[in-house]
Design a protein around this motif. Structure first.
Motif, PDB file in Angstrom:
ATOM      1  N   ARG A 120      17.019  -1.082  24.402  1.00 13.98           N
ATOM      2  CA  ARG A 120      17.066   0.319  24.691  1.00 13.98           C
ATOM      3  C   ARG A 120      16.907   0.495  26.146  1.00 13.98           C
ATOM      4  O   ARG A 120      15.804  -0.227  26.711  1.00 13.98           O
ATOM      5  CB  ARG A 120      16.059   1.272  24.225  1.00 13.98           C
ATOM      6  N   ASN A 121      17.702   1.399  26.838  1.00 14.10           N
ATOM      7  CA  ASN A 121      17.788   1.573  28.287  1.00 14.10           C
ATOM      8  C   ASN A 121      18.014   0.276  29.136  1.00 14.10           C
ATOM      9  O   ASN A 121      17.646   0.591  30.504  1.00 14.10           O
ATOM     10  CB  ASN A 121      16.411   2.398  28.409  1.00 14.10           C
ATOM     11  N   GLN A 137      14.752  -7.175  26.655  1.00 13.65           N
ATOM     12  CA  GLN A 137      13.897  -6.246  26.155  1.00 13.65           C
ATOM     13  C   GLN A 137      14.340  -4.884  26.861  1.00 13.65           C
ATOM     14  O   GLN A 137      15.017  -4.701  27.924  1.00 13.65           O
ATOM     15  CB  GLN A 137      12.548  -6.649  26.670  1.00 13.65           C
ATOM     16  N   THR A 138      13.529  -3.672  26.389  1.00 19.73           N
ATOM     17  CA  THR A 138      13.778  -2.293  26.894  1.00 19.73           C
ATOM     18  C   THR A 138      13.662  -2.080  28.413  1.00 19.73           C
ATOM     19  O   THR A 138      12.755  -2.754  28.814  1.00 19.73           O
ATOM     20  CB  THR A 138      12.470  -1.457  26.155  1.00 19.73           C
ATOM     21  N   GLY A 139      14.856  -1.730  28.851  1.00 26.08           N
ATOM     22  CA  GLY A 139      14.681  -1.493  30.194  1.00 26.08           C
ATOM     23  C   GLY A 139      15.009  -2.480  31.249  1.00 26.08           C
ATOM     24  O   GLY A 139      14.717  -2.078  32.516  1.00 26.08           O
ATOM     25  N   TYR A 141      17.019  -4.999  33.546  1.00 25.22           N
ATOM     26  CA  TYR A 141      18.027  -4.786  34.415  1.00 25.22           C
ATOM     27  C   TYR A 141      18.724  -6.264  34.679  1.00 25.22           C
ATOM     28  O   TYR A 141      18.027  -7.059  35.148  1.00 25.22           O
ATOM     29  CB  TYR A 141      17.643  -4.240  36.056  1.00 25.22           C
ATOM     30  N   PRO A 156      10.442  -6.822  29.002  1.00 22.54           N
ATOM     31  CA  PRO A 156      10.724  -5.383  29.202  1.00 22.54           C
ATOM     32  C   PRO A 156      10.582  -4.999  30.827  1.00 22.54           C
ATOM     33  O   PRO A 156       9.882  -5.427  31.444  1.00 22.54           O
ATOM     34  CB  PRO A 156       9.618  -4.517  28.453  1.00 22.54           C
ATOM     35  N   GLU A 157      11.512  -4.401  31.345  1.00 21.76           N
ATOM     36  CA  GLU A 157      11.518  -3.831  32.917  1.00 21.76           C
ATOM     37  C   GLU A 157      11.865  -4.821  33.921  1.00 21.76           C
ATOM     38  O   GLU A 157      11.604  -4.633  34.893  1.00 21.76           O
ATOM     39  CB  GLU A 157      10.636  -3.017  32.938  1.00 21.76           C
TER      40      GLU A 157
ATOM     41  N   LYS B 123      10.492   5.605  27.836  1.00 20.28           N
ATOM     42  CA  LYS B 123      10.748   4.854  26.383  1.00 20.28           C
ATOM     43  C   LYS B 123       9.396   4.765  25.607  1.00 20.28           C
ATOM     44  O   LYS B 123       8.667   3.911  26.326  1.00 20.28           O
ATOM     45  CB  LYS B 123      11.609   3.591  26.634  1.00 20.28           C
ATOM     46  N   GLU B 125       7.896   2.967  22.277  1.00 18.56           N
ATOM     47  CA  GLU B 125       8.148   2.265  21.255  1.00 18.56           C
ATOM     48  C   GLU B 125       7.473   2.579  19.853  1.00 18.56           C
ATOM     49  O   GLU B 125       6.540   3.669  19.896  1.00 18.56           O
ATOM     50  CB  GLU B 125       7.939   0.726  21.488  1.00 18.56           C
ATOM     51  N   TYR B 141       7.340   2.586  30.497  1.00 23.87           N
ATOM     52  CA  TYR B 141       7.746   1.876  29.059  1.00 23.87           C
ATOM     53  C   TYR B 141       6.452   1.797  28.606  1.00 23.87           C
ATOM     54  O   TYR B 141       5.568   1.119  28.775  1.00 23.87           O
ATOM     55  CB  TYR B 141       8.354   0.551  29.661  1.00 23.87           C
TER      56      TYR B 141
ATOM     57  N   ASN C 121      21.580   4.790  35.495  1.00 20.78           N
ATOM     58  CA  ASN C 121      20.205   4.838  34.993  1.00 20.78           C
ATOM     59  C   ASN C 121      19.305   5.357  36.082  1.00 20.78           C
ATOM     60  O   ASN C 121      17.947   5.040  35.988  1.00 20.78           O
ATOM     61  CB  ASN C 121      19.767   3.691  34.390  1.00 20.78           C
ATOM     62  N   GLU C 157      15.827  -0.752  40.373  1.00 17.49           N
ATOM     63  CA  GLU C 157      14.558  -0.552  39.960  1.00 17.49           C
ATOM     64  C   GLU C 157      13.478  -0.502  40.924  1.00 17.49           C
ATOM     65  O   GLU C 157      12.099  -0.388  40.428  1.00 17.49           O
ATOM     66  CB  GLU C 157      14.060  -1.785  39.131  1.00 17.49           C
TER      67      GLU C 157
END
Lengths: 241, 241, 241
Positions: A120-121, A137-139, A141, A156-157, B123, B125, B141, C121, C157
């Protein structure tokens, strides 16, 4: 909406927009308000959420000049599932049983392997290839012009980049190359052009400024090798690369 | 759209989709194109923006196996406001006067306390609990299986994680535990399973790899304690935990 | 939808919602399901994607009290292009030939200069000014009450902040001030109130805790000056500031 080419086995939400030149397989489910732009091809058993846009053409202005993927199709392989509020571009190919989370976006001319999860995102830029069974993972880039092999874990991230001059002078854009089985901790930062070795581990929050050897674990800012251990679990089962 | 159960005091935008089994309180306002999936319950005076999706069921594939919250409701407490392009899952409960920013998403089986702000593009979870009067800033996150007590400040783009093996081997997923009144600076990175003490301060960009004592301030990579000061302002007024 | 004020040269997608009090120039293209709220003004040749919301009014609750920009207009200058799933607030002005990527959001009372790119985003908060020919890359977070001059590069980011007390006590919110031609590497963290000098370079993943001199390069956590070089390329051509 033209309904002549939609199999009766499909379930469409309200206010779905399907432009001309869209191909839809059997047993496809599409949520409310989702938009299928011209050239989109959905395999059998694909599931799409609400408010998603499929098959966008890239924008450009005087400062952002993409190869425009006009007329190329977006292809989503059978059994793949795409969330809500997602934006997927033309010229891109998702394999089978791919999962794309809500509010993610994937740009043009990108390839995503079977069974990979795009969280997601997260954002995947153009001309990038991501292998099979990867977890983004989420977020996270994922920049343009980047290669991720099979069985890679992107936390993530995580952030990547592909322009070592940050627009100050012309250069060939080149993102990191991440080899099979590598695991990148959350919010790690990867610089352009570096190579991350097979089954390496990058610690959370690390800033990776140079190549990482196979099986190495790196941590810190800038990231340094703290161990190299070939006994890490080999996740690959029957990789076909 | 079935209109029989919508109070006359409500204002709906154009092309709103309301599935069967939705409950809507008095004086609710809903923007254009918003989707209320089956089982959604909105309290009095709730405000929802445009293009938001409420009450999603989680997806799964061979690599992502959630407990599916099928048929559980999404409940949004009275006076809460939800922005545009938001995605909220079933089995989740938002308290009263919660604010959810644009393009945020909150997964299934999550609890958000009264007066808490979930910032834009953040986000949250599944199976996570966030207390009352918390501030989760833009883009943060919040991982699954995590607990945040009351009056916590999570800065913009803070990142958390819950899997210390990054999918390399099976483990029990466990995110950080953040105690009441803690403040986390922007873009800080929190590792799995750590505990952040009451009223502690984590500096911007810190990478927190182990527990932080109550009232401590930690900074750097890895984060180290630079002071412990019990005289920090106690923001709690009448906490009921 | 009221169609009386829409020029015949415009192309609208399906289910577009146009409220009263919207002004649309010639040759405007608007994607499917996009929402133009009251007070939105689009210049000639503007292109808007699908599922975008234009002209939102800010929300507030007991913990988030904005000056509300009620009735102020959102103005998008001629030739600008806005992606899919974008959220833009009232009281904000985009210059000419601006590009706003998918799923980005820009809050109220913000000014964006000509030819600037606001990446996918990314999030721009209220009362912030961004100059001309800037590049705000994917996923960057630009806080409220911040100034960015012309020709600045904000990497993917990048994170900023404006509250040095993280809500613990009242303060005047003030984000970083970034001078012309500065380049900020991906996932860098900028603390409140700092000033970044002209044509300075901030390395990827750096945590910038104090002012950066003109032409300096800083890296690390906390960021330290490693060189000062006035021969860096001057990208400015005919800047009018």
């Amino acid at each position: 909406m033209n309904s002549q080419n939609i199999p009766k086995s499909c379930v469409l939400g309200n206010h779905v927009v399907i432009e001309e030149g869209v191909t839809i397989g059997e047993n496809v489910k599409i949520g409310h308000h989702t938009v299928l732009l011209s050239g989109t091809k959905l395999g059998d058993n694909v599931v799409i959420g609400s408010h998603t846009v499929l098959g966008c053409q890239p924008y450009k202005n005087e400062r952002v000049k993409h190869e425009v993927a006009q007329q190329a199709s977006l292809t989503i392989g059978k059994g793949s599932k795409v969330g809500n509020g997602v934006v997927l571009y033309s010229g891109t190919k998702l394999g089978e049983n791919v999962l794309v989370g809500d509010l993610a976006s994937i740009r043009e001319n990108t390839i995503i392997g079977d069974l990979t999860v795009i969280g997601r995102n997260s954002k995947v830029e153009c001309r990038t290839t991501i292998g099979s069974r990867c977890m983004v993972q989420t977020g996270a880039y994922i920049t343009a012009d980047m290669i991720i092999e099979n069985d890679v874990f992107i936390g993530p991230e995580v952030s990547t980049s592909n322009d070592k001059y940050m627009s100050r002078k012309p250069t060939i854009l080149k993102g990191p190359y991440i080899k099979k089985g590598a695991s990148i901790g959350n919010n790690a930062t990867l610089l352009p052009e570096i190579s991350l070795g097979e089954y390496c581990i990058v610690g959370a929050g690390a800033v990776v400024t140079k190549d990482v050897p196979d099986y190495a674990t790196v941590v810190g800012v800038p990231a340094k090798v703290i161990s190299i251990d070939q006994t890490v679990i080999d996740k690959g089962e029957g990789e076909e690369e």
